[in-house]
Write an enzyme that holds these catalytic residues in place. Structure first.
Site, mmCIF file in Angstrom:
data_model
loop_
_atom_site.group_PDB
_atom_site.id
_atom_site.type_symbol
_atom_site.label_atom_id
_atom_site.label_comp_id
_atom_site.label_asym_id
_atom_site.label_seq_id
_atom_site.Cartn_x
_atom_site.Cartn_y
_atom_site.Cartn_z
ATOM 1 C CG ASN A 228 -13.032 41.178 -33.291
ATOM 2 O OD1 ASN A 228 -13.535 41.069 -32.056
ATOM 3 N ND2 ASN A 228 -13.847 41.110 -34.264
ATOM 4 C CB CYS A 280 -14.460 37.700 -35.916
ATOM 5 S SG CYS A 280 -15.868 38.040 -36.429
HETATM 6 C C1 UDX Z 1 -15.341 37.526 -31.470
HETATM 7 C C2 UDX Z 1 -15.495 38.841 -30.402
HETATM 8 O O1 UDX Z 1 -15.376 38.294 -29.070
HETATM 9 C C3 UDX Z 1 -16.773 39.480 -30.898
HETATM 10 O O2 UDX Z 1 -16.792 40.671 -29.914
HETATM 11 C C4 UDX Z 1 -16.869 39.947 -32.098
HETATM 12 O O3 UDX Z 1 -17.866 40.395 -32.691
HETATM 13 C C5 UDX Z 1 -16.374 38.448 -33.100
HETATM 14 O O4 UDX Z 1 -15.288 37.979 -32.612
HETATM 15 P P1 UDX Z 1 -16.384 34.975 -31.547
HETATM 16 O O5 UDX Z 1 -15.264 34.520 -32.358
HETATM 17 O O6 UDX Z 1 -17.657 34.415 -31.646
HETATM 18 O O7 UDX Z 1 -16.532 36.496 -31.121
HETATM 19 O O8 UDX Z 1 -15.950 34.235 -30.036
HETATM 20 P P2 UDX Z 1 -14.702 34.697 -28.551
HETATM 21 O O9 UDX Z 1 -15.604 34.245 -27.382
HETATM 22 O O10 UDX Z 1 -14.282 35.930 -28.975
HETATM 23 O O11 UDX Z 1 -13.656 33.451 -29.165
HETATM 24 C C6 UDX Z 1 -12.851 33.484 -29.881
HETATM 25 C C7 UDX Z 1 -11.853 32.197 -29.826
HETATM 26 O O12 UDX Z 1 -10.778 32.526 -28.889
HETATM 27 C C8 UDX Z 1 -12.335 30.966 -29.613
HETATM 28 O O13 UDX Z 1 -11.678 30.101 -30.416
HETATM 29 C C9 UDX Z 1 -12.188 30.618 -28.222
HETATM 30 O O14 UDX Z 1 -12.042 29.493 -27.600
HETATM 31 C C10 UDX Z 1 -10.691 31.703 -27.949
HETATM 32 N N1 UDX Z 1 -10.666 32.185 -26.645
HETATM 33 C C11 UDX Z 1 -11.306 32.990 -26.128
HETATM 34 C C12 UDX Z 1 -9.431 31.444 -25.988
HETATM 35 O O15 UDX Z 1 -8.733 30.925 -26.380
HETATM 36 N N2 UDX Z 1 -9.286 32.085 -24.676
HETATM 37 C C13 UDX Z 1 -9.997 32.990 -23.850
HETATM 38 O O16 UDX Z 1 -9.632 33.242 -22.990
HETATM 39 C C14 UDX Z 1 -11.062 33.725 -24.596
#
Ligand code: UDX
Ligand code: ADP
EC number: 1.1.1.22
Length: 471
Positions: A228, A280
């Site tokens: 993470n 997370c």
């Molecule tokens: C994350 C991890 O991806 C996952 O493996 C773990 O088990 C839990 O934490 P999650 O928080 O559910 O998952 O979503 P994720 O898709 O990782 O996005 C997290 C945040 O980052 C979101 O606010 C998303 O919008 C943002 N994000 C993601 C970006 O701003 N840019 C990106 O390129 C990708």
């Protein structure tokens, strides 16, 4: 001793992790009875609701629950019965960041994990494999083991495993159906390895065995924090570059595309945004910071802390940009905020960037209309009450309203802020939105989802994260 063949699983905690994970285990393993228990009656009732109005919005989840519920998947508040009957128990309770006491603001609050562990020790009448599924700091499994061993009865053996969950919300079901890897940490003793083989046996019903990784207990715990932290670090890196793009006229999409073409970097997770949210990323990095400090590694702590600080900066930078662009004041001006969830395809709002933006707009005495296709109104009010503690909700409601559609939210507004990348925001009839807005009409795209040129042709003044164009 041969590994135990698992036939009854209990999952403690019917939340975003335990619910979908164990529902999929039940679907893929019809020969295993899976009971998901939770103390929260309302949550369990929602999981059991006849019309499948589940407590979590997750694409594909209701289909999984429809197939397995009542067959070999059960939801209950009878935690003790669930524990007693199971041969393998997942602990998937919440582990929020501590709000007070030692490590406040950084360390994980392990109270729920400890209470669940004590309950397992207290009611178990036979041996169990206890699986730590919640994201927890390194060495939590060791504390769980100490509690279980100190409180166990004769003929009750507890083997502890760490099996962190890597699903992302919004894609949880496909992540669970085809995980990149399943990680199982165990003690490297014969008993620990047997327990690991038992859990691997469950996953091997649908996950190829070369994707099931067995490692030491502490490596497994640290790997979850590390994964993470490294994902969040990519977003903070790209967001830091987005500030340079805005100041120089470069385009963050083009930069990310060019960088991501390097196969060593890869093209995923390089989307600039108004800031990452979710339960997370921030929590796990702060855990890592706290761990590093406890290990007397201040440089390591400072390194990871900066990933969170950059995220805070990105959110502040965005709201300041809105104020600056609207002629240095938004007092009394109406701003439509499209999206309240921390990302698309979820109703979850934990650490959502939208909350920080709205808090900033409220402090500037703007009027805010919020629209989100999934988030419950009560959740929005609860989040704003927590974020703006010194203002009673009735006063917040004088400034903030919740709209039933994007179009309604934008009516009479001076500016539209896109905070979540919901697909429906890509398909908005912007010409219609423009008609209903005060002029000049501004759009601030915090998610890189709109066609800025098209909107400019309609008449909008557009600002996009990571683009240097002038309005
Ligand atoms: C994350 C991890 O991806 C996952 O493996 C773990 O088990 C839990 O934490 P999650 O928080 O559910 O998952 O979503 P994720 O898709 O990782 O996005 C997290 C945040 O980052 C979101 O606010 C998303 O919008 C943002 N994000 C993601 C970006 O701003 N840019 C990106 O390129 C990708
Ligand atoms: P996550 O996102 O990690 O799944 P959630 O907060 O969504 O976290 O879910 C955790 C769930 O665990 C909550 O529904 C909470 O009621 C439940 N829970 C916490 N402690 C216990 C416990 N001791 N016994 C049973 N359920 C618990």
């Amino acid at each position: 001793m041969a590994p135990v063949k698992v036939t009854k699983i209990c999952c403690i905690g019917a939340g975003y992790v335990g619910g979908p994970t164990c529902a999929v285990i039940a679907l893929k393993c019809p020969h295993i009875t899976v009971t998901i228990v939770d103390l929260n009656q309302a949550r369990v009732d929602a999981w059991n609701s006849p019309d499948f109005k589940l407590p979590i919005y997750e694409p594909g989840l209701d289909d999984v629950v429809r197939q397995a519920r009542g067959r070999n998947l059960f939801f209950s508040t009878d935690v003790d019965k669930g524990i007693k009957e199971a041969d393998l128990i997942f602990v998937s309770v919440n582990t929020p960041t501590k709000k007070s006491g030692v490590g406040a603001g950084f360390a994980a609050d392990l109270n729920y994990v400890e209470l669940a562990t004590r309950r397992i020790a207290h009611v178990s009448e036979s041996s169990k494999i206890v699986v730590e599924k919640s994201t927890v700091p390194c060495r939590t499994a060791e504390s769980m083991r100490t509690i279980l061993e100190a409180n166990s009865k004769p003929n009750c053996r507890f083997d502890i495993l760490s099996n962190p969950e890597f699903l992302a919300e919004g894609t949880a079901i496909s992540d669970l159906f085809g995980p990149d890897r399943v990680l199982i940490g165990s003690l490297q003793t014969p008993e620990g390895k047997d327990a690991c083989a038992s859990l691997a046996g469950v996953y091997s019903n649908w996950v190829p065995t070369n994707r099931i990784l067995s490692v030491g207990l502490w490596s497994s715990e640290l790997s979850k924090l590390a994964a993470n932290a490294m994902l969040a670090q990519r977003i903070s890196s790209v967001n830091a570059l987005s500030a340079i793009c805005e100041a120089t006229g470069a385009n963050i999409d083009e930069v990310a595309h060019a960088v991501g073409y390097d196969s060593r970097v890869g093209n995923k997770f390089l989307r600039a945004s108004v800031g990452f949210g979710g339960s997370c990323f921030q929590k796990d990095i702060l855990n890592l910071v706290y761990l590093s400090e406890s290990l007397h590694l201040p440089e390591v702590a400072a390194y990871w802390r900066q990933v969170v600080e950059m995220n805070e900066y990105q959110k502040k930078r965005f709201s300041k940009n809105v104020v600056d662009t609207l002629f240095n004041t938004i007092t009394g001006k109406r701003i439509a905020v499209l999206g309240f969830a921390f990302k698309a395809d979820t109703g979850d709002t934990r650490e959502s960037a939208a909350i920080t933006l709205i808090k900033d707009f409220q402090a500037e005495r703007a009027l805010v209309n919020i629209y989100d296709p999934q988030v419950e109104h009560n959740q929005i009010w609860a989040d704003l009450t927590e974020a703006i503690p010194n203002t009673p909700l009735e006063n917040i409601k004088k400034q903030v309203t919740i709209s039933a559609s994007a179009l309604e939210a934008c009516k009479g507004a001076e500016a539209v802020v896109i905070a979540t990348e919901w697909k429906e925001f890509r398909d908005i009839d912007w010409a219609l939105v423009y008609e209903g807005m005060n002029k000049p009409a501004f759009v601030f795209d915090g998610r890189l989802i709109i066609d800025a040129e098209k909107l400019r042709k309609i008449g909008f003044k557009v600002k996009t994260i990571g683009r240097g164009e002038r309005v």
